[in-house]
Every structure is written in structure tokens, then in C-alpha cells.
Design an enzyme around this catalytic site. Structure first.
Site, PDB file in Angstrom:
ATOM      1  N   CYS A   1       0.846  -1.185   0.000  1.00 45.89           N
ATOM      2  CA  CYS A   1       0.000   0.000   0.000  1.00 45.89           C
ATOM      3  C   CYS A   1       0.887   1.243   0.000  1.00 45.89           C
ATOM      4  O   CYS A   1       2.057   1.178   0.363  1.00 45.89           O
ATOM      5  CB  CYS A   1      -0.890  -0.006   1.246  1.00 45.89           C
ATOM      6  SG  CYS A   1      -2.375  -1.036   1.072  1.00 45.89           S
TER       7      CYS A   1
ATOM      8  N   HIS B   1      -2.503  -7.782  -1.361  1.00 47.84           N
ATOM      9  CA  HIS B   1      -2.557  -6.611  -2.242  1.00 47.84           C
ATOM     10  C   HIS B   1      -2.345  -7.058  -3.707  1.00 47.84           C
ATOM     11  O   HIS B   1      -1.424  -7.816  -3.990  1.00 47.84           O
ATOM     12  CB  HIS B   1      -1.464  -5.615  -1.827  1.00 47.84           C
ATOM     13  CG  HIS B   1      -1.643  -4.265  -2.420  1.00 47.84           C
ATOM     14  ND1 HIS B   1      -1.972  -3.155  -1.680  1.00 47.84           N
ATOM     15  CD2 HIS B   1      -1.559  -3.835  -3.709  1.00 47.84           C
ATOM     16  CE1 HIS B   1      -2.061  -2.100  -2.479  1.00 47.84           C
ATOM     17  NE2 HIS B   1      -1.815  -2.497  -3.720  1.00 47.84           N
TER      18      HIS B   1
ATOM     19  N   HIS C   1      -1.019  -7.762  -6.986  1.00 48.18           N
ATOM     20  CA  HIS C   1       0.326  -7.548  -7.520  1.00 48.18           C
ATOM     21  C   HIS C   1       0.760  -8.738  -8.360  1.00 48.18           C
ATOM     22  O   HIS C   1       0.231  -9.835  -8.233  1.00 48.18           O
ATOM     23  CB  HIS C   1       1.336  -7.328  -6.390  1.00 48.18           C
ATOM     24  CG  HIS C   1       1.643  -8.567  -5.599  1.00 48.18           C
ATOM     25  ND1 HIS C   1       0.742  -9.112  -4.689  1.00 48.18           N
ATOM     26  CD2 HIS C   1       2.719  -9.391  -5.589  1.00 48.18           C
ATOM     27  CE1 HIS C   1       1.276 -10.199  -4.153  1.00 48.18           C
ATOM     28  NE2 HIS C   1       2.471 -10.404  -4.682  1.00 48.18           N
TER      29      HIS C   1
ATOM     30  N   GLN D   1       4.535 -10.413 -10.386  1.00 47.40           N
ATOM     31  CA  GLN D   1       5.967 -10.508 -10.167  1.00 47.40           C
ATOM     32  C   GLN D   1       6.678 -10.670 -11.503  1.00 47.40           C
ATOM     33  O   GLN D   1       6.065 -11.071 -12.485  1.00 47.40           O
ATOM     34  CB  GLN D   1       6.304 -11.717  -9.289  1.00 47.40           C
ATOM     35  CG  GLN D   1       5.749 -11.633  -7.882  1.00 47.40           C
ATOM     36  CD  GLN D   1       6.223 -12.799  -7.024  1.00 47.40           C
ATOM     37  OE1 GLN D   1       7.403 -12.890  -6.707  1.00 47.40           O
ATOM     38  NE2 GLN D   1       5.317 -13.682  -6.667  1.00 47.40           N
TER      39      GLN D   1
END
Lengths: 377, 377
Positions: free
Chosen positions: A80, A195, A197, A199
Site C-alpha cells: 500500500c 494486495h 500484484h 511478479q
């Protein structure tokens, strides 16, 4: 849509890059505090890789990762933005659109030192080397609670722009063999941060799936003079039985020998080695299609509104065999029935012999049946 | 120890074989009811295999398995003996020592019909074939609540005798490429029946791990004239750094490039292709060592008294490449910390690129530290 890229450095020396698509740009502006105020923690760069002589694969050893952050409370989420009165996060701005930074617990790092001796226990059977690559984290949005499928297509497009940028940058680093952009979603598959996301792994050695694909592609090319992945796409379009989406620039289909309970491949119609060679038109269509596919995943099983999934971009390897590769996205899930996961037990994990509990045609039929309604924003 | 083998047939035609080691023999006697009183249910024999042209592997499609029995209540366990007042189980005797029967939901069955056409959608890229093999279930004991590690060594020896018998029998069936004896233990890895049992898969095509091992062995043999697995064993014994047990006939070690959070290999000192060629002395020692290893697994993590694990016997393939194979047992677990499982996400499942959270030497040290106390019965 102008995207503004701002490159900064975290306190411990890791790179943090903002990709902002909306004015006023929320990341990377001079008027906001972008300096990481945290005490620099040491970044682990101790990884090595060992050659598994039984399989011909390189296995990375990253024991420092066993202490990585595990499902923190929402108000301690390190992805965040940093907000007043809360501990500093990985992102020292109070908002951002898309942000990419070097993983704090990387499996591969360019600073990794070559192990000594060159062979484990000095035995010729067991070469070892530095796990010298790079691992990045891609934050799709500053909003902790909105997945990629809930973001506007324009933001998905920004995420793609970030992947293009990072693929180009990481491909140019020394010793990188292949760049893999992927997303793991869902605690059912071990995701440790909620969260939204993705990679990026820049591997120093070709992974096993790429090695297999290159072996197959080489044989096919020797026999026919053609690119295997191109012929697969053509055959899928010709057959049509597992086709899910045929758009202007892209087609999505369930592969003829799909091994996962849910699996879909998305490939460009034009021969393209990796994300960096897509045109703007192809990227624009991709953003919409990708969001469409993710929406179908969350409608795939009745009662499962957030299907755990893995989505990964297979890109052409860097170097001599680049011409044998062809960009495609593989999206799959290990869920085999609502809230029931497929486990990879003896046959799969011990032997690599896959048993599917469904058929590719049944998967394709389901993907067609759960198409988003027309007019869905 | 005389073992009495009794071959019978279930109501639906499947084979059921008792291996009894203790007089009075509890299974397979003329004085007991051994006839399966159930109405015969149709046995699914519809499996096909498709060639995955992207990897060169055969994927089995067994959609009939999605409805298999899932964690039944203890009093409905199909692997318990059939007892008065309870529904008939898979085993129509009121007790047994070790029992083996054909899986009711097989991934491979000899009766599987060749699919038509020979290629999926008639496309040359996608050969398909019958999943024509055999799947058997091995019940280690009639006691629902005692695992292999809790059984006396003599009973483990009977289980091994059953595996030897079945390996010999299944290897002789038409079209079998390799016989894999394995045990999945623990709901954490998807085990659907709690009763202690193993499985045997007789594959009609070589699994991916065997193909990889043969590729590596062939290269090694061409280069050195020697058998790879023999040289690996010798190197491990020479190095000693990952050695866990060195007995008279067997050694157990953590392989130099172990990829699982917990992994141990057990290999005979004598070059042996498969279980059928072990001597009685080797089998006797193996029974004790195997039980020793399973006991260490249940002491590996503090607070985990029943580690989920997979144990599989890699045997030499049947046919031309038999000389390249060498028997070894691979025991591994996906638990990476107490009650925390390793998940195979993007890098492993999407790319086949393994990241280990520990080191082989740390695993070996732990296996040594949790050796059973001397004098433990």
C-alpha cells in the site's frame, strides 16, 4: 494515454519505479515525499543454484526467503502507499497508479556471489553457480481491495506498459536467459500478500518448461521448417473446438492437451517473440481481452467469486534460440471443483505424469459460457 | 516368514489379492466369506492420453475421477475389512494383513479403448491414445488408524513383498512402460482416503521425470561409460555431507540439488533395476530402514506428528533403456515449516523453475537429529 515513468531508489538501494497514467500524476512528482524514510535493512543476496543431475534442471536455493512477510494485517500491507500515521511501506508515496520495485526477498539477485567451490563438495556431478538474476514486484493499483479484473481497462493497459518496460530492461541485464512476468492470486496457492500484484523473474538459466518447449520447437523446425507455436495457434483456430475468443490481434484457446483443471492460452496472431515487440494496437486489444479473461475466471465456478489462479507470460528466451520462441500467456488454476483444489501428489510431483480430472473441451465450453455480458464496463 | 498370496475377483471383475503373513491367515481362507456381495458397479475404462506438443509429455484425461470417493466417514471407509452390520467395503473379508486391488477410479486401465481419430481434431500436432495401463491400491493394514511407521517391521516387509509381486506382475502386462509404487499421505496433499494405503501405477508411456533421468543417464553413459545413478550414490557416500543412513545394503541421503522442503533418497548399494531383483537380505534391511525413515518424518517438525509426505519408488523402465535405470526411493514433503505448506505457484507450476526455501545440507542435518532412539521397537 501518456504514461509517466519515474525511477527512484529505496533506502536499502533497491530500485522503485512509478508508472503513472492519470494527471495529476500521483507518483513521482516533485511536490510529494518520495524518499524512503526507513532505516535500510540488509538485502539478502546469498542465493545459489545447483544443477540437478537427475533432471538436468537448475534448482535455486533461497533459504533467506523462508522468513518472508506472510499475510500481514491490511494496515501493515507493504504494497500500500505510505500513509500518515501508518508505518512506512515499500512505496514512499501517498498514492500511485502502478509501481514496480525490486523484491526484498529475491530468489535471484545480480549481487549474488559465485559459490566456492564451483561444484558442490568438489564433485563434478554437481555444478553450482550464483543465482544471479532479478526479481521484481509489480503493484497493479494502490487500492488494496481491487483485483486486476476490477480495474478499468486503461489501468490494465498501464500494467502492460510496465511489463513491456521491465521486460526490455531486464532482458538487457548481464547473464539473463529469460524474463517471466506472472501473477499468483489467492491464498489457496500460497500467496503471502493480498494486495493485487504480479511478479517478474529474470532467470539466469532457462527454466525446465522453456527447455522442453525449445526441444520440441527445435524438432518441429527441423522437420517442417516452421515455428511450433505458430502451427499450434493455426491448428487451434482451424479446429475451433477449444477456441474461446478470436479477436482482431489475439486468440484465446484451451490447449489440446491442457493439464490443469482450468487452463487458457492467449496468443497474438502476429509472430512476436515477447511483450516488447507488440504494437500499441495489440497492447490496447490485449488490455481489454486480459480483463475479459480474468472476469471469466471469477465466474468459472458457481460460488467462487475470486478464483485462485496463476497467469504467466511465456516469452522467447534471450540469445541463440530466440527465433524458436513465441509470446503466449498461460492462465491456469488448480481449483478442480468449487473450493476443492487439485493437489500434485505422487504421479504429478514424483513422476511428472499428469492426470487431468476434466477435458480441454469441457474447459473451453465453460469459458465460453461465462463470457462477460456485453456492455459490462 | 511365509507369505500366503490369495487372488480373488470382486463383483465388478476387478482383481483383489491378499498377502497374509500371520497364521491363522485372516484373508483368503476357504472358511471365510471372500465373495464380494455388492451389486457390480460399472468400472470406468474411458481414459485417453493426449500428447502435449509444447512439452513432449503425455497427459492422461480421467474425467471420471472427479467423482471419486472423498474423505468418507470412518465407518464408511472402503479400505477397511467388511464387518457385520456395516456396508460392504472393497475388501469382502472380515480381516486381512495386506490387500491389493484394482482401483475403482483408475487413471489407467487395460480395457481403455483407443480414441478415434488417432489425432485430436485430426491435427497431426496432437496424437492421442488409450490410457491403457493399470492402477492398484495397496492397503497396508486392516487397522484404519495405524500408519506404516506404526506397524511392526515384519508387516512393512509384507508390504514390500506385495510391491515386489505387483511390480513383477504389472511389468509383464502388454504395453507397460514403467511401474511406479508410491504412497501419498496426508490431507494437506489431497489424500481422499485416510486408511493407510499406497498405490501402484503401471504407466503406458514414460513419465516426464523418467524421460529426464534417461536423457541425463544416456549423456552420462556416453561420456563416462558408467551408470549415472551409481555415480550419484558413490559421490554422496564419498562426500558424506548429506548422508543420513549408511547401512549394510542401503544408503539414505539428501540429494545434492534437493528441490523439496524435505527430501530423502534411499538407494541400494548393489546395482538393481527394480524391486523384483532385491535379495531377501536386502528386503529385510529395507523394511527396517523404511520404517526408520518414516519415523524420522514424523519427528521432523516440532508439533507435527504426521508429516504429509509422498514416497515413490523409481524403478528402471521396461524395455530398451532398462540398463540406464537404477532402483531408488524418493521420499519428500511439501511442508516447509510446521503446518505451513510450500505451494507450487508461478515459477514452479508455470515455468518448472524450482526455488527451494532451504538447503540440502540443512535437511540432512535435521534428518540425522531426529533419528529414532536406539531400542525403539
Amino acid at each position: 494515454m501518456p504514461i509517466r515513468k519515474t525511477t527512484t531508489t529505496l533506502a536499502d538501494g533497491r530500485e522503485l519505479i512509478y508508472f503513472d497514467d492519470t494527471a495529476p500524476y500521483v507518483g513521482g512528482t516533485a511536490t510529494r515525499e518520495l524518499r524512503d524514510s526507513r532505516d535500510p535493512a540488509p538485502v539478502a543476496v546469498t542465493g545459489t543454484m545447483r544443477y540437478d543431475v537427475l533432471t538436468g534442471e537448475w534448482v535455486a536455493l533461497a533459504s533467506h526467503r523462508n522468513s518472508r512477510t506472510f499475510l500481514p494485517a491490511p494496515d501493515e500491507c507493504p504494497l500500500c502507499p505510505t500513509r500518515p500515521g501508518r508505518p512506512a511501506t515499500e512505496i514512499p508515496a501517498d498514492d500511485y497508479d502502478v509501481a514496480v520495485f525490486e523484491n526484498r526477498f529475491p530468489s535471484f539477485a545480480l549481487g549474488a556471489q559465485p559459490p566456492s567451490p564451483e561444484h558442490v563438495d568438489g564433485e563434478a556431478l554437481w555444478p553450482q553457480r550464483a543465482a544471479a538474476g532479478r526479481c521484481e514486484v509489480v503493484c497493479f493499483t494502490s487500492d488494496h481491495d481491487r483485483g486486476l479484473a476490477q480495474l478499468p481497462v486503461s489501468r490494465v493497459r498501464t500494467v502492460l506498459a510496465a511489463l513491456v518496460d521491465r521486460t526490455r530492461a531486464l532482458s538487457a541485464l548481464p547473464g539473463i536467459a529469460q524474463v517471466y512476468c506472472f501473477e499468483n492470486r489467492g491464498e489457496e496457492i500460497g500467496v503471502t500478500l493480498r494486495h493485487p500484484h504480479g511478479q517478474i523473474y529474470a532467470y539466469p538459466a532457462l527454466p525446465a518448461r522453456t527447455e522442453a518447449l525449445l526441444r520440441q520447437s527445435r524438432t518441429h523446425h527441423r522437420r517442417t521448417g516452421r515455428v511450433l507455436l505458430r502451427d499450434v495457434l493455426d491448428a487451434e483456430r482451424r479446429a475451433g473446438t477449444r477456441m474461446v475468443i478470436e479477436a482482431e490481434h489475439w486468440s484465446a484457446y484451451v490447449p489440446a492437451a491442457a493439464r490443469w483443471p482450468v487452463e487458457l492460452h492467449l496468443a497474438p496472431h502476429r509472430d512476436v517473440p515477447d511483450l516488447t515487440e507488440l504494437t500499441d494496437d495489440e497492447l490496447d486489444e490485449l488490455a481489454a481481452l486480459y480483463r475479459d479473461i480474468l472476469t471469466r475466471l471469477d465466474r468459472y465456478f458457481d460460488g467462487v467469486t475470486a478464483l485462485p489462479y496463476i497467469a504467466g507470460w511465456h516469452q522467447a528466451p534471450i540469445g541463440a534460440d530466440r527465433g524458436l520462441g513465441r509470446l503466449h500467456l498461460q492462465v491456469f488454476s488448480l481449483m478442480r471443483a468449487p473450493h476443492r483444489m487439485k493437489f500434485l501428489a505422487g504421479s504429478e510431483s514424483g513422476m511428472g505424469a499428469w492426470i487431468s480430472d476434466t477435458t480441454p473441451e469441457a474447459i473451453a465450453a465453460r469459458f465460453r459460457a461465462v463470457a462477460p455480458d456485453r456492455g459490462t464496463p
